[in-house]
Design an enzyme around this catalytic site. Structure first.
Site, PDB file in Angstrom:
ATOM      1  N   HIS A 219       0.846  -1.206   0.000  1.00  0.00           N
ATOM      2  CA  HIS A 219       0.000   0.000   0.000  1.00  0.00           C
ATOM      3  C   HIS A 219       0.877   1.250   0.000  1.00  0.00           C
ATOM      4  CE1 HIS A 219       1.187  -0.399   4.208  1.00  0.00           C
ATOM      5  NE2 HIS A 219       0.930   0.902   4.342  1.00  0.00           N
ATOM      6  N   ASP A 221       0.702   5.252   1.824  1.00  0.00           N
ATOM      7  CA  ASP A 221       0.003   5.878   2.951  1.00  0.00           C
ATOM      8  C   ASP A 221      -0.808   7.080   2.456  1.00  0.00           C
ATOM      9  OD1 ASP A 221       1.125   4.001   4.591  1.00  0.00           O
ATOM     10  OD2 ASP A 221       2.652   5.316   5.443  1.00  0.00           O
ATOM     11  N   HIS A 275       4.785   0.221   0.040  1.00  0.00           N
ATOM     12  CA  HIS A 275       5.495  -0.636   0.999  1.00  0.00           C
ATOM     13  C   HIS A 275       4.578  -1.739   1.509  1.00  0.00           C
ATOM     14  CE1 HIS A 275       3.749   2.868   3.051  1.00  0.00           C
ATOM     15  NE2 HIS A 275       3.622   2.117   4.128  1.00  0.00           N
ATOM     16  N   ARG A 285       6.283  -9.046  15.711  1.00  0.00           N
ATOM     17  CA  ARG A 285       6.984  -7.798  15.412  1.00  0.00           C
ATOM     18  C   ARG A 285       6.100  -6.634  15.843  1.00  0.00           C
ATOM     19  NH1 ARG A 285       6.553  -4.237  10.895  1.00  0.00           N
ATOM     20  NH2 ARG A 285       8.521  -3.170  10.456  1.00  0.00           N
TER      21      ARG A 285
END
Ligand SMILES: O=C(O)CCC(=O)C(=O)O
Ligand SMILES: [Fe+2]
Length: 339
Positions: A219, A221, A275, A285
């Protein structure tokens, strides 16, 4: 003890039932689709922000590096950014604790933090296939919420300290990028308000079926810029010249990504970087992102030259994104606004 992990496997059972057999060639094809090139990792721009406080020449050079990275990569790493390693570590600890709360409490809203049901997201409700499912959970917290958080808890104190520094940093970087386009200062201070800027704390539980799902699907941002802190696990990748490049964790470093609004505002000079986060089979994570957003009424239009995009308000952009996600299962983003 009540479980804290979201019930990915039971809730999204239908998606897993439809998995084509994942043997031999299929697995190879998946690995290929997920392939990531480590070769360029060392080229990722890394900028020392302490140079901004030095003499005119050094500081100008640093601004030039920032603008160049935003143009060529839509991404850069920064050190000496003003967030101490103590605050970064406290933030990580508080985040880990928050995600350890029972799943039902996260869904209903954590009272202790004045969180409501809407602050918590997990998976991808609109997913119609595994490749659209995000194997992650997140708390979205607008700045207005953080500044009014009551009590002197370690959670509220840490959130306040972190957002204060990171929001100033985001505004400063945005102003530098505007200056490098020849724009007058003040646009971001005037238009980016605490009710729309927000922090997104994410947790990516270890994922037994990686690589069939992403931690976060590819996607861009929907903001001006994002400042991200990731822990030591890794998994973030960005797209450059058609190749995915791993952004390996570097202790104490913050990551800056250009979002769609800056790309439109700069008329494609700065690039909104695509990203994704790859799910990890063995380790969980955590990351925390700050999104610099304008008020919903703010009109985004090219700050110079004949524009690629029609004028749109941030509210309109968000609505279009949400609409597309509902209808197609994914965001379309800026191409919707091309003239
Ligand atoms: O967790 C990460 O590294 C990336 C998070 C991200 O891209 C987002 O929240 O938009
Ligand atoms: Fe993102």
């Amino acid at each position: 003890m009540e479980p804290s992990d979201p019930p990915f496997l039971t809730f999204y059972k239908k998606l897993f039932d439809n998995i084509p057999s994942t043997k031999g060639n299929d697995i190879e094809a998946l690995h290929e689709a997920n392939e990531c090139d480590d070769q360029f990792e060392h080229e990722l721009p890394l900028i020392d922000l302490s140079c901004l406080n030095q003499d005119g020449f050094r500081s100008e050079e640093c601004k030039r590096e920032i603008a160049e990275a935003a143009q060529q990569w839509g991404f850069f790493q920064v050190v000496n950014h003003g967030v101490s390693s103590e605050i970064l570590e406290n933030m990580r600890c508080e985040q880990v604790k928050a995600f350890k709360k029972p799943f039902q409490e996260k869904v209903n809203g954590i009272r202790e933090f004045d969180f409501l049901a809407g602050n918590y997201r997990w998976g991808t409700p609109s997913a119609t296939c595994l490749r659209q499912l995000a194997w992650s959970e997140a708390f979205h917290v607008p700045l207005t919420h953080i500044s009014t958080m009551g009590g002197d808890t370690s959670f509220s104190t840490t959130m306040k300290q972190y957002t204060k520094i990171v929001s100033n940093l985001a505004e400063k970087l945005a102003e530098i990028l505007a200056e490098k386009l020849g724009q007058k200062p003040g646009f971001f201070k005037e238009n980016c308000v605490p009710s729309t800027c927000y922090i997104r704390m994410s947790r990516y539980p270890f994922c037994p079926i990686s690589p069939q799902v992403f931690g976060l699907v590819p996607h861009t941002d929907s903001d001006f810029l994002t400042i991200l802190h990731q822990d030591h696990v890794g998994g973030l990748e960005l797209l450059r010249n058609g190749k995915w490049i791993a952004v390996n964790p570097k202790q104490g470093t913050l990551l800056v990504m250009i979002g769609d609004l800056f790309q439109a505002w700069s008329n494609d000079v700065y690039k909104s970087v695509e990203h994704r986060v790859v799910a990890n089979k063995h380790f969980e994570r955590h990351s925390v992102a700050y999104f610099l957003c304008p008020s919903y009424e703010t009109v985004i239009e090219s700050c110079g030259g004949s524009s690629t995009y029609r004028r749109f308000s941030f509210g309109e952009f968000r609505e279009q994104v949400q609409d597309d996600v509902k209808r197609f299962g994914h965001k379309v983003g800026l191409p919707r606004f091309v003239l």
